[in-house]
Design an enzyme around this catalytic site. Structure first.
Site, PDB file in Angstrom:
ATOM      1  N   HIS A 122      42.138  -1.632  85.684  1.00 56.01           N
ATOM      2  CA  HIS A 122      42.145  -0.739  86.835  1.00 56.01           C
ATOM      3  C   HIS A 122      40.775  -0.823  87.511  1.00 56.01           C
ATOM      4  CE1 HIS A 122      43.717   2.187  89.461  1.00 56.01           C
ATOM      5  NE2 HIS A 122      43.097   3.245  88.989  1.00 56.01           N
ATOM      6  N   CYS A 152      64.387 -13.337  96.513  1.00 53.97           N
ATOM      7  CA  CYS A 152      65.300 -12.286  96.950  1.00 53.97           C
ATOM      8  C   CYS A 152      66.402 -12.099  95.911  1.00 53.97           C
ATOM      9  CB  CYS A 152      65.919 -12.646  98.302  1.00 53.97           C
ATOM     10  SG  CYS A 152      67.037 -11.375  98.907  1.00 53.97           S
ATOM     11  N   CYS A 168      71.129 -15.106  99.866  1.00 50.25           N
ATOM     12  CA  CYS A 168      69.949 -15.120 100.749  1.00 50.25           C
ATOM     13  C   CYS A 168      68.980 -16.216 100.285  1.00 50.25           C
ATOM     14  CB  CYS A 168      69.263 -13.768 100.760  1.00 50.25           C
ATOM     15  SG  CYS A 168      67.695 -13.773 101.672  1.00 50.25           S
ATOM     16  N   CYS A 180      62.291  -8.475 100.561  1.00 45.80           N
ATOM     17  CA  CYS A 180      62.663  -9.703 101.272  1.00 45.80           C
ATOM     18  C   CYS A 180      62.526  -9.472 102.776  1.00 45.80           C
ATOM     19  CB  CYS A 180      64.105 -10.076 100.942  1.00 45.80           C
ATOM     20  SG  CYS A 180      64.703 -11.470 101.927  1.00 45.80           S
ATOM     21  N   GLU A 207      45.336   7.242  94.185  1.00 44.04           N
ATOM     22  CA  GLU A 207      45.870   8.512  93.696  1.00 44.04           C
ATOM     23  C   GLU A 207      45.413   9.684  94.550  1.00 44.04           C
ATOM     24  OE1 GLU A 207      47.826   8.742  90.649  1.00 44.04           O
ATOM     25  OE2 GLU A 207      47.994   6.641  91.222  1.00 44.04           O
ATOM     26  N   ASP A 240      39.454   7.884  93.461  1.00 42.72           N
ATOM     27  CA  ASP A 240      40.519   6.889  93.301  1.00 42.72           C
ATOM     28  C   ASP A 240      41.465   7.045  94.478  1.00 42.72           C
ATOM     29  OD1 ASP A 240      42.772   5.374  92.673  1.00 42.72           O
ATOM     30  OD2 ASP A 240      42.429   5.597  90.516  1.00 42.72           O
ATOM     31  N   CYS A 270      46.048  -1.584  93.106  1.00 42.79           N
ATOM     32  CA  CYS A 270      44.728  -0.917  92.987  1.00 42.79           C
ATOM     33  C   CYS A 270      43.567  -1.811  93.384  1.00 42.79           C
ATOM     34  CB  CYS A 270      44.468  -0.399  91.592  1.00 42.79           C
ATOM     35  SG  CYS A 270      45.759  -0.616  90.417  1.00 42.79           S
TER      36      CYS A 270
END
Ligand SMILES: [Zn+2]
Length: 443
Positions: free
Chosen positions: A265, A210, A215, A178, A285, A282, A238
């Site tokens: 992916h 939130c 809020c 938030c 990673e 990648d 990704c």
């Protein structure tokens, strides 16, 4: 068998051992011979361009074998004649691949690429690369004359870029916090993009509320897929990571591929001129040349991994799924012969404006890569055979032992928080993967 040269043999037990050894050798020979046959046949299929073969007789699909998973055979080196898509399902797959194949074209804008380099600390990256490549060179020389460094200078530049991108530039987003009170947020679905979001290329916006009741603030997370916009937002999962990073690889002068995986992916491949092959990268990673990461590391099963570049397309699944009996899943989006056709189609489209010489060079490269990919299948099968025990052969089992390569230092996923990783089933062997369909973010 260790007794076979001993002076005192126990004759009764000895006969059986010899017989089993013989059977094993025979089985090994048969497997290799089948592989060789397939290799020869597929070579003759490849040379089809010199003498156009009739294409319309329709490749007969082998009948499904009951005891084996269908995917296992689909990733083997079985020679096929490319066949145009006919059924609706194959046509859908074709359209999807064509549309995915456009991604790398969006980076081919010299002006924007130059502009993109402004955010990259080039001096730092080139210094790191220089240093690393000198170390690799010294290592190679210490091993003897004529030894080649593991990676070339340009490879080291990409490696340095990857480290900077992951450690100092891009941010991972699960649920955006938030902005008003910094509390965690809860996903509440999708929202329509606002005009300015749409103008910057976001077609989808995820909405988060939130977690603090008083809020009540909402956070928007527009999924930008313009790499140049991502240079400013510097956050994502990704999809955003691979998109922005691949574009920067292009900006520093590497040939680059965007690899789409059907199991949600995406990652990058860069061409190593030094090693004369495509290398898995990648950036989420910080993984360089670890194609087994997703299967043996994260414990995922994969069906399709397709690589797209500005001048080609290639089914690279065999690079990422080495142990097909354990990590391949069914490839049912189109017959294999149709996928070959689609790859040919995209390739020739991308190369239509290239010179004859350039086309010839790229075809040579494709053929080398095809040999590389077939090599993985051959060594995987040889490995299966080598680890067979006499009992396995007698009982007809084919893969009972664990794969020693799988014990290499590959770990579960590190990008994203633990709950998200578990929900996607990517935690690797150390964690309990739980596929929860209600708690899955797209990539
Ligand atoms: Zn709040």
């Amino acid at each position: 068998m260790e007794h076979s040269h001993g002076a005192q043999r126990a004759p009764a037990a000895h006969i059986d051992t010899d017989k089993l050894a013989q059977e094993m050798t025979e089985q090994f020979r048969q497997v290799l011979s089948t592989r060789r046959m397939n290799e020869l046949t597929s070579r003759s299929v490849q040379s089809r361009s010199s003498s156009p073969a009739p294409r319309d007789f329709g490749t007969p699909q082998p009948p499904p074998v009951q005891n084996a998973p269908p995917s296992y055979s689909s990733l083997r080196n079985i020679p096929l004649v490319p066949t145009p898509p006919q059924d609706a399902r194959s046509l859908r797959f074709r359209n999807m691949l064509h549309s995915l194949s456009n991604m790398p074209l969006r980076w081919e804008n010299p002006g924007l690429l130059d502009e993109a380099l402004r955010v990259v600390p080039l001096e730092q990256i080139y210094n790191e690369a220089e240093e690393e490549s000198q170390i690799l060179q010294a290592e190679a020389e210490s091993l003897g004359a004529g030894k080649k460094a593991a990676w070339g200078y340009q490879d080291c530049v990409v490696r340095a870029l990857m480290r900077w991108f992951k450690r100092s530039f891009f941010n991972w987003v699960n649920n955006p916090p938030c902005a008003r009170c910094y509390s965690p947020t809860i996903g509440v679905g999708m929202a329509a993009p606002l005009p300015d979001e749409q103008a910057r290329g976001a077609n989808q916006v995820e909405l988060y509320k939130c977690s603090l009741d008083h809020c009540g603030n909402y956070e928007r997370y527009p999924r930008y897929n313009d790499a140049f916009v991502l240079l400013q937002t510097r956050r994502g999962r990704c999809g955003e990571w691979a998109n922005c990073f691949s574009m920067l690889c292009r900006a520093i002068g590497s040939r680059v591929r965007w690899v789409w995986n059907a199991e949600d992916h995406v990652w990058t491949e860069v061409y190593s001129a030094h090693r004369k092959r495509w290398v898995h990268v990648d950036v989420c990673e910080e993984a360089w040349d670890k194609p087994r990461l997703y299967t043996e590391g994260w414990g995922k099963k994969l069906s399709y991994c397709i690589a797209f570049s500005a001048d080609g397309a290639m089914d690279v699944t065999r690079r990422y799924v080495r142990n097909t009996s354990r990590y391949a899943i069914e490839r049912n989006r189109a017959p294999e012969a149709v996928l070959l056709h689609i790859m040919d189609e995209i390739r020739s489209m991308r190369r239509s404006n290239l010179s004859k010489q350039e086309k010839f060079r790229l075809e040579g490269e494709d053929m080398r890569e095809d040999r590389e990919l077939r090599g993985y299948v051959i060594s995987s099968i040889a490995h299966e055979v080598v680890k067979l025990s006499p009992e396995d052969i007698l009982s007809g089992r084919t893969s009972s032992r664990s794969d020693p390569d799988a014990q290499k230092a590959l770990e579960g996923r590190t990008s994203g928080n633990a709950q998200w990783i578990r929900a996607r089933g990517e935690g690797g062997r150390g964690t309990q993967n739980q596929q929860d369909p209600n708690n899955q973010h797209p990539r």
